[in-house]
Design an enzyme around this catalytic site. Structure first.
Site, PDB file in Angstrom:
ATOM      1  N   ASP A  67       0.823  -1.207   0.000  1.00 48.79           N
ATOM      2  CA  ASP A  67       0.000   0.000   0.000  1.00 48.79           C
ATOM      3  C   ASP A  67       0.857   1.258   0.000  1.00 48.79           C
ATOM      4  O   ASP A  67       2.069   1.203   0.184  1.00 48.79           O
ATOM      5  CB  ASP A  67      -0.961  -0.013   1.206  1.00 48.79           C
ATOM      6  CG  ASP A  67      -0.295  -0.455   2.506  1.00 48.79           C
ATOM      7  OD1 ASP A  67       0.949  -0.421   2.580  1.00 48.79           O
ATOM      8  OD2 ASP A  67      -1.005  -0.830   3.442  1.00 48.79           O
ATOM      9  N   ASN A 136      -7.902  -2.957  13.799  1.00 51.49           N
ATOM     10  CA  ASN A 136      -9.284  -3.229  13.373  1.00 51.49           C
ATOM     11  C   ASN A 136      -9.359  -4.403  12.390  1.00 51.49           C
ATOM     12  O   ASN A 136     -10.382  -4.632  11.771  1.00 51.49           O
ATOM     13  CB  ASN A 136      -9.917  -1.970  12.755  1.00 51.49           C
ATOM     14  CG  ASN A 136      -9.205  -1.521  11.478  1.00 51.49           C
ATOM     15  OD1 ASN A 136      -8.297  -2.193  10.998  1.00 51.49           O
ATOM     16  ND2 ASN A 136      -9.617  -0.381  10.942  1.00 51.49           N
ATOM     17  N   HIS A 138      -7.497  -4.770   9.647  1.00 48.91           N
ATOM     18  CA  HIS A 138      -7.198  -4.491   8.236  1.00 48.91           C
ATOM     19  C   HIS A 138      -5.892  -5.158   7.804  1.00 48.91           C
ATOM     20  O   HIS A 138      -4.985  -5.362   8.605  1.00 48.91           O
ATOM     21  CB  HIS A 138      -7.221  -2.996   7.912  1.00 48.91           C
ATOM     22  CG  HIS A 138      -6.069  -2.171   8.397  1.00 48.91           C
ATOM     23  ND1 HIS A 138      -6.230  -0.896   8.889  1.00 48.91           N
ATOM     24  CD2 HIS A 138      -4.734  -2.407   8.441  1.00 48.91           C
ATOM     25  CE1 HIS A 138      -5.061  -0.390   9.198  1.00 48.91           C
ATOM     26  NE2 HIS A 138      -4.126  -1.283   8.949  1.00 48.91           N
ATOM     27  N   GLU A 143      -9.805  -1.922   4.827  1.00 45.99           N
ATOM     28  CA  GLU A 143     -10.503  -1.639   6.069  1.00 45.99           C
ATOM     29  C   GLU A 143     -11.738  -2.530   6.215  1.00 45.99           C
ATOM     30  O   GLU A 143     -12.229  -3.064   5.214  1.00 45.99           O
ATOM     31  CB  GLU A 143     -10.947  -0.166   6.063  1.00 45.99           C
ATOM     32  CG  GLU A 143      -9.805   0.830   5.981  1.00 45.99           C
ATOM     33  CD  GLU A 143      -9.062   1.023   7.298  1.00 45.99           C
ATOM     34  OE1 GLU A 143      -8.980   0.060   8.095  1.00 45.99           O
ATOM     35  OE2 GLU A 143      -8.561   2.128   7.538  1.00 45.99           O
TER      36      GLU A 143
END
Ligand code: GLP
Length: 240
Positions: A67, A136, A138, A143
């Site tokens: 990313d 979370n 990800h 996400e």
């Protein structure tokens, strides 16, 4: 999905470097999927040490990064381009032209992401994809969502990710968007190795291993990968 628990992050990094070294011994022109963040730093340090000791070479290796932030200059101290150069590329014999990160400032993000996926295919696919995990759940910047993504794409970051990562942004505000490999892109890797350390990752790791496969916790998709290995320290594994 397999997992291994280590007594220390140093031991974890050694084991992770061993996995890469084994691949590079067999396949000098391996295609590596790389990750940023704190999780892989010790592994990169160990790979640099082994390179300096003459034990491995990256001369024929190709890399693709998971990313990159959008709207951040390429050379910003917080860009993943800078991270990869400072933490690995500048210290080994990899060829710059063989390293690939998406351009977070590309005029057409969709085109940039599609071209990135095509380049991975052209290179013969990723042999090992290294991953961290967000608190979370990800992976990359995929996400929690209603659906698993397919190819690479531009994503709006969740507030929880902004809160977790904004500690690194003292001057400029943290970007709100990023380009990320899609879940489909990640799942095509022949092998996946995920590193998670610290108690802040414990809930995501519990959900990844014991929970249902759901896009609300993207890392849970690894249950469906035929060769996914989770390298955990005791804290990250504390809820298993
Ligand atoms: C970041 C990155 C991920 C990384 C994860 C964990 O936001 N986009 O690729 O794996 O969050 O980061 P860290 O290793 O610093 O905990």
């Amino acid at each position: 999905m397999e997992y291994r628990i280590f007594a220390s992050t140093d031991e974890l990094a050694l084991a992770c470097a061993d996995i890469f070294m084994e691949l590079l011994k067999e396949k000098k022109n391996a295609v590596l999927g790389l990750a940023t963040g704190a999780s892989p730093v010790k592994t990169y340090q160990e790979l640099i040490r082994r390179y300096e000791a003459g034990e491995i070479s990256f001369a024929d290796v190709t890399t693709f990064n998971l990313d990159e932030y959008c709207d951040l200059p390429k050379n910003d101290k917080n860009s993943y381009y800078t991270f990869m150069h400072e933490n690995l590329f500048n210290h080994v014999d990899i060829k710059e032209e063989n390293t690939h990160l998406m351009d977070g400032n590309a005029a057409d993000a969709e085109l940039e992401a599609a071209a990135f996926d095509a380049l991975i295919e052209e290179a013969g696919g990723i042999d090992i994809q290294l991953l961290g995990v967000g608190r979370n759940g990800h992976i990359g910047f995929n996400e929690p969502a209603d659906h698993f993504s397919d190819g690479s794409f531009k994503v709006k970051l969740k507030q929880s990710t902004i809160d977790a990562n904004s500690i690194y942004f003292d001057e400029n505000p943290m970007p709100r968007y990023a380009l990320t490999m899609g879940i489909g892109t990640i799942m095509k890797a022949k092998k996946i190795v995920l590193i998670a350390t610290g108690e802040k990752k414990a809930e995501a790791i519990r959900a990844a291993i014991k929970g249902e496969v759901t896009p609300r916790c993207p890392v849970s998709i690894l249950q469906r990968h035929p060769d996914a290995l989770l390298l955990l320290d005791k804290e990250a594994a504390s809820l298993l």
